[in-house]
Write a protein that holds these residues in place. Structure first.
Motif, PDB file in Angstrom:
ATOM      1  N   GLY A 226       0.732  -1.248   0.000  1.00  0.00           N
ATOM      2  CA  GLY A 226       0.000   0.000   0.000  1.00  0.00           C
ATOM      3  C   GLY A 226       0.758   1.293   0.000  1.00  0.00           C
ATOM      4  N   TYR A 227       1.255   1.698   1.168  1.00  0.00           N
ATOM      5  CA  TYR A 227       1.749   3.058   1.300  1.00  0.00           C
ATOM      6  C   TYR A 227       3.009   3.318   0.490  1.00  0.00           C
ATOM      7  CZ  TYR A 227       4.085   7.082   3.180  1.00  0.00           C
ATOM      8  OH  TYR A 227       4.763   8.261   3.285  1.00  0.00           O
ATOM      9  N   VAL A 228       4.041   2.497   0.679  1.00  0.00           N
ATOM     10  CA  VAL A 228       5.344   2.775   0.081  1.00  0.00           C
ATOM     11  C   VAL A 228       5.244   2.834  -1.432  1.00  0.00           C
ATOM     12  CG1 VAL A 228       7.699   1.955  -0.187  1.00  0.00           C
ATOM     13  CG2 VAL A 228       6.579   1.752   2.027  1.00  0.00           C
ATOM     14  N   GLN A 229       4.618   1.826  -2.040  1.00  0.00           N
ATOM     15  CA  GLN A 229       4.522   1.808  -3.487  1.00  0.00           C
ATOM     16  C   GLN A 229       3.586   2.893  -4.004  1.00  0.00           C
ATOM     17  OE1 GLN A 229       3.856  -1.951  -5.329  1.00  0.00           O
ATOM     18  NE2 GLN A 229       5.640  -2.916  -4.400  1.00  0.00           N
ATOM     19  N   THR A 230       2.490   3.162  -3.279  1.00  0.00           N
ATOM     20  CA  THR A 230       1.563   4.196  -3.716  1.00  0.00           C
ATOM     21  C   THR A 230       2.235   5.558  -3.689  1.00  0.00           C
ATOM     22  OG1 THR A 230      -0.308   2.925  -2.860  1.00  0.00           O
ATOM     23  CG2 THR A 230      -0.692   5.256  -3.313  1.00  0.00           C
ATOM     24  N   GLU A 231       3.003   5.825  -2.645  1.00  0.00           N
ATOM     25  CA  GLU A 231       3.701   7.109  -2.565  1.00  0.00           C
ATOM     26  C   GLU A 231       4.694   7.240  -3.712  1.00  0.00           C
ATOM     27  OE1 GLU A 231       6.140   9.774   0.671  1.00  0.00           O
ATOM     28  OE2 GLU A 231       6.582   7.646   0.530  1.00  0.00           O
ATOM     29  N   LEU A 232       5.463   6.192  -3.969  1.00  0.00           N
ATOM     30  CA  LEU A 232       6.445   6.235  -5.043  1.00  0.00           C
ATOM     31  C   LEU A 232       5.769   6.450  -6.391  1.00  0.00           C
ATOM     32  CD1 LEU A 232       9.347   5.999  -6.026  1.00  0.00           C
ATOM     33  CD2 LEU A 232       9.086   3.499  -6.009  1.00  0.00           C
ATOM     34  N   ALA A 233       4.651   5.746  -6.627  1.00  0.00           N
ATOM     35  CA  ALA A 233       3.926   5.902  -7.893  1.00  0.00           C
ATOM     36  C   ALA A 233       3.434   7.332  -8.068  1.00  0.00           C
ATOM     37  CB  ALA A 233       2.759   4.918  -7.955  1.00  0.00           C
ATOM     38  N   HIS A 234       2.962   7.954  -7.000  1.00  0.00           N
ATOM     39  CA  HIS A 234       2.482   9.327  -7.098  1.00  0.00           C
ATOM     40  C   HIS A 234       3.629  10.307  -7.279  1.00  0.00           C
ATOM     41  CE1 HIS A 234      -1.939   9.296  -6.373  1.00  0.00           C
ATOM     42  NE2 HIS A 234      -1.667   8.070  -5.983  1.00  0.00           N
ATOM     43  N   GLN A 235       4.800   9.996  -6.739  1.00  0.00           N
ATOM     44  CA  GLN A 235       5.962  10.830  -7.000  1.00  0.00           C
ATOM     45  C   GLN A 235       6.331  10.777  -8.481  1.00  0.00           C
ATOM     46  OE1 GLN A 235       9.140   9.630  -4.397  1.00  0.00           O
ATOM     47  NE2 GLN A 235       8.119  10.350  -2.549  1.00  0.00           N
ATOM     48  N   ILE A 236       6.260   9.595  -9.066  1.00  0.00           N
ATOM     49  CA  ILE A 236       6.532   9.441 -10.496  1.00  0.00           C
ATOM     50  C   ILE A 236       5.499  10.231 -11.310  1.00  0.00           C
ATOM     51  CG2 ILE A 236       6.646   7.805 -12.415  1.00  0.00           C
ATOM     52  CD1 ILE A 236       7.516   5.680 -10.290  1.00  0.00           C
TER      53      ILE A 236
ATOM     54  N   GLY B  59      16.282   7.551  -7.768  1.00  0.00           N
ATOM     55  CA  GLY B  59      17.239   6.543  -7.325  1.00  0.00           C
ATOM     56  C   GLY B  59      16.750   5.121  -7.492  1.00  0.00           C
ATOM     57  N   ILE B  60      15.955   4.869  -8.522  1.00  0.00           N
ATOM     58  CA  ILE B  60      15.431   3.523  -8.780  1.00  0.00           C
ATOM     59  C   ILE B  60      15.716   3.149 -10.225  1.00  0.00           C
ATOM     60  CG2 ILE B  60      13.614   3.691  -7.034  1.00  0.00           C
ATOM     61  CD1 ILE B  60      11.639   4.311  -9.265  1.00  0.00           C
ATOM     62  N   SER B  61      15.597   1.862 -10.551  1.00  0.00           N
ATOM     63  CA  SER B  61      15.810   1.409 -11.922  1.00  0.00           C
ATOM     64  C   SER B  61      14.572   1.704 -12.764  1.00  0.00           C
ATOM     65  CB  SER B  61      16.107  -0.091 -11.940  1.00  0.00           C
ATOM     66  OG  SER B  61      14.958  -0.832 -11.542  1.00  0.00           O
ATOM     67  N   VAL B  62      14.763   1.738 -14.082  1.00  0.00           N
ATOM     68  CA  VAL B  62      13.640   1.971 -14.986  1.00  0.00           C
ATOM     69  C   VAL B  62      12.606   0.853 -14.859  1.00  0.00           C
ATOM     70  CG1 VAL B  62      12.962   2.136 -17.407  1.00  0.00           C
ATOM     71  CG2 VAL B  62      15.008   3.313 -16.612  1.00  0.00           C
ATOM     72  N   SER B  63      13.069  -0.375 -14.729  1.00  0.00           N
ATOM     73  CA  SER B  63      12.136  -1.500 -14.615  1.00  0.00           C
ATOM     74  C   SER B  63      11.305  -1.396 -13.333  1.00  0.00           C
ATOM     75  CB  SER B  63      12.900  -2.823 -14.648  1.00  0.00           C
ATOM     76  OG  SER B  63      13.822  -2.914 -13.575  1.00  0.00           O
ATOM     77  N   HIS B  64      11.943  -0.989 -12.222  1.00  0.00           N
ATOM     78  CA  HIS B  64      11.208  -0.829 -10.963  1.00  0.00           C
ATOM     79  C   HIS B  64      10.224   0.335 -11.074  1.00  0.00           C
ATOM     80  CE1 HIS B  64      10.334  -1.305  -6.760  1.00  0.00           C
ATOM     81  NE2 HIS B  64      10.734  -0.076  -6.470  1.00  0.00           N
ATOM     82  N   CYS B  65      10.650   1.390 -11.739  1.00  0.00           N
ATOM     83  CA  CYS B  65       9.776   2.546 -11.961  1.00  0.00           C
ATOM     84  C   CYS B  65       8.515   2.112 -12.702  1.00  0.00           C
ATOM     85  CB  CYS B  65      10.527   3.611 -12.747  1.00  0.00           C
ATOM     86  SG  CYS B  65       9.536   5.053 -13.230  1.00  0.00           S
TER      87      CYS B  65
ATOM     88  N   PHE C 298       4.713   1.834 -10.888  1.00  0.00           N
ATOM     89  CA  PHE C 298       3.705   2.739 -11.436  1.00  0.00           C
ATOM     90  C   PHE C 298       2.512   1.951 -11.970  1.00  0.00           C
ATOM     91  CE2 PHE C 298       1.730   5.674 -14.360  1.00  0.00           C
ATOM     92  CZ  PHE C 298       1.865   6.903 -13.729  1.00  0.00           C
ATOM     93  N   ARG C 299       2.785   0.869 -12.700  1.00  0.00           N
ATOM     94  CA  ARG C 299       1.703   0.066 -13.262  1.00  0.00           C
ATOM     95  C   ARG C 299       0.861  -0.592 -12.171  1.00  0.00           C
ATOM     96  NH1 ARG C 299       0.683  -2.226 -18.251  1.00  0.00           N
ATOM     97  NH2 ARG C 299       2.712  -1.572 -19.079  1.00  0.00           N
ATOM     98  N   SER C 300       1.510  -0.980 -11.051  1.00  0.00           N
ATOM     99  CA  SER C 300       0.775  -1.652  -9.982  1.00  0.00           C
ATOM    100  C   SER C 300      -0.236  -0.727  -9.324  1.00  0.00           C
ATOM    101  CB  SER C 300       1.749  -2.198  -8.924  1.00  0.00           C
ATOM    102  OG  SER C 300       2.307  -1.146  -8.142  1.00  0.00           O
ATOM    103  N   VAL C 301       0.014   0.584  -9.363  1.00  0.00           N
ATOM    104  CA  VAL C 301      -0.876   1.553  -8.721  1.00  0.00           C
ATOM    105  C   VAL C 301      -1.856   2.165  -9.719  1.00  0.00           C
ATOM    106  CG1 VAL C 301      -0.978   3.754  -7.472  1.00  0.00           C
ATOM    107  CG2 VAL C 301       0.773   2.066  -6.879  1.00  0.00           C
ATOM    108  N   PHE C 302      -1.363   2.555 -10.913  1.00  0.00           N
ATOM    109  CA  PHE C 302      -2.203   3.267 -11.878  1.00  0.00           C
ATOM    110  C   PHE C 302      -2.772   2.370 -12.976  1.00  0.00           C
ATOM    111  CE2 PHE C 302       0.193   6.738  -9.985  1.00  0.00           C
ATOM    112  CZ  PHE C 302      -0.772   7.727  -9.866  1.00  0.00           C
ATOM    113  N   GLY C 303      -2.254   1.146 -13.086  1.00  0.00           N
ATOM    114  CA  GLY C 303      -2.795   0.220 -14.066  1.00  0.00           C
ATOM    115  C   GLY C 303      -2.264   0.394 -15.472  1.00  0.00           C
ATOM    116  N   VAL C 304      -1.423   1.392 -15.693  1.00  0.00           N
ATOM    117  CA  VAL C 304      -0.791   1.618 -16.996  1.00  0.00           C
ATOM    118  C   VAL C 304       0.671   1.945 -16.764  1.00  0.00           C
ATOM    119  CG1 VAL C 304      -2.906   2.451 -18.109  1.00  0.00           C
ATOM    120  CG2 VAL C 304      -1.368   4.083 -16.985  1.00  0.00           C
TER     121      VAL C 304
END
Length: 314
Positions: A190-200, A232-238, A242-248
């Motif tokens: 939830g939180y960690v990945q959602t925050e990172l996705a919104h930062q992206i 500070g993350i890899s493109v694949s992780h980015c 992002f896809r796990s939270v926004f679906g695209v």
């Protein structure tokens, strides 16, 4: 008359002198506030079990109350804060003496903030703890508004409502800062990945908001690589987060932002398609036309014609 010049802070460069620009993040948050009030009650006071579809913040200002949440009893003393999620059955009553409390119900459409709140299992935040302690000054600012003349039920001026909203947003900002570190340690995605996705997402929006003539370049892979490097993350992780939270993917999300910008410009007849292609960073009008048709299924010219037909006549 020359325009006033803001004082230069020592920790910030003079952007005007340097010929640079700084874009603040877009703000699209909607907050609804309900039944904000303080109340002093007697020793025999009680409120029956109930629930509501909004979040609730409840703070005891003086005295002590017993709050029963989902069948569990909490003793809430002066300065203690209770945060209730929507749909939670709760009741309250005096502990034998009168007390005064502050209560506010709210809902908010900020997905990241909701993700954080929904993951908090804690209900009672003691006055001596981090959360209640840090929220104290912001809460005091909100409570001070009740002392202003005309801030009661009949005080409905725009200025007064804006001051309430300002104080509430400051309270939310403090709440966010106070509980973020705790929520970051909670298990699960939830939180960690959602925050990172919104930062992206915020950085993608920032790319689109940059000066005309540079937007098209951010569609390229180096745009995503640049954001990944900044975080500070890899493109694949980015891409995966992002896809796990926004679906695209970030690229598809970014294309949607650029398409929206292109449609706004095409709806304005003062700009030619060539000028719009230049403003969006596509020096080659054919490249812009191919991209726009791939996104929307229409050529820029066809979209402009349909948009003009749908626009109401003056």
């Amino acid at each position: 008359m020359s325009s006033p010049r803001l004082p230069k802070r020592p920790d910030h460069p003079d952007l005007t002198a340097a010929g640079e620009e700084f874009f603040f993040p877009d703000v699209r948050t909607t907050v609804n506030l309900f039944a904000i009030h303080t109340r002093s009650v007697g020793r025999d006071w009680s409120y029956p079990p109930h629930e509501h579809p909004q979040y609730e913040i409840n703070v005891v200002l003086t005295g002590e109350q017993i709050m029963v949440v989902d069948g569990r009893s909490y003793t809430q003393r002066e300065g203690d804060l209770v945060l209730l999620r929507p749909g939670i059955v709760h009741s309250s009553h005096s502990s034998g003496e009168g007390f005064t409390y502050f209560c506010m119900h709210f809902d908010i459409d900020d997905k990241l903030f909701l993700s954080l709140l929904s993951r908090l299992e804690q209900v009672l935040f003691p006055a001596e703890g981090t959360v209640a302690g840090q929220m104290g000054p912001a809460l005091s600012k909100l409570l001070d508004l009740s002392a202003l003349e005309g801030m009661g039920a009949g005080g409905d001026s725009v200025a007064k409502r804006m001051r309430i909203q300002s104080a509430v947003f400051e309270l939310f900002a403090t709440l966010w800062e106070a509980v973020s570190s705790e929520a970051a340690h909670l298990p699960g995605r939830g939180y960690v990945q959602t925050e990172l996705a919104h930062q992206i997402a915020s950085r993608l929006q920032g790319r689109v908001n940059q000066p005309f003539g540079q937007v098209g370049s951010v569609e390229k892979q180096d745009g995503i690589e640049g954001i990944s490097s900044e975080l500070g993350i890899s493109v694949s992780h980015c891409n995966r987060v992002f896809r796990s939270v926004f679906g695209v993917s970030p690229r598809v999300y970014l294309s949607g932002l650029v398409l929206h910008e292109a449609k706004l410009l095409l709806a304005d007849p003062q700009w030619s398609v060539q000028q719009i292609a230049d403003m969006l960073g596509y020096g080659d009008i054919a490249h812009f036309s191919r991209q726009f048709k791939r996104w929307s299924g229409q050529s820029p010219t066809s979209y402009r014609k349909s948009a003009m037909q749908e626009s109401p006549s003056e």
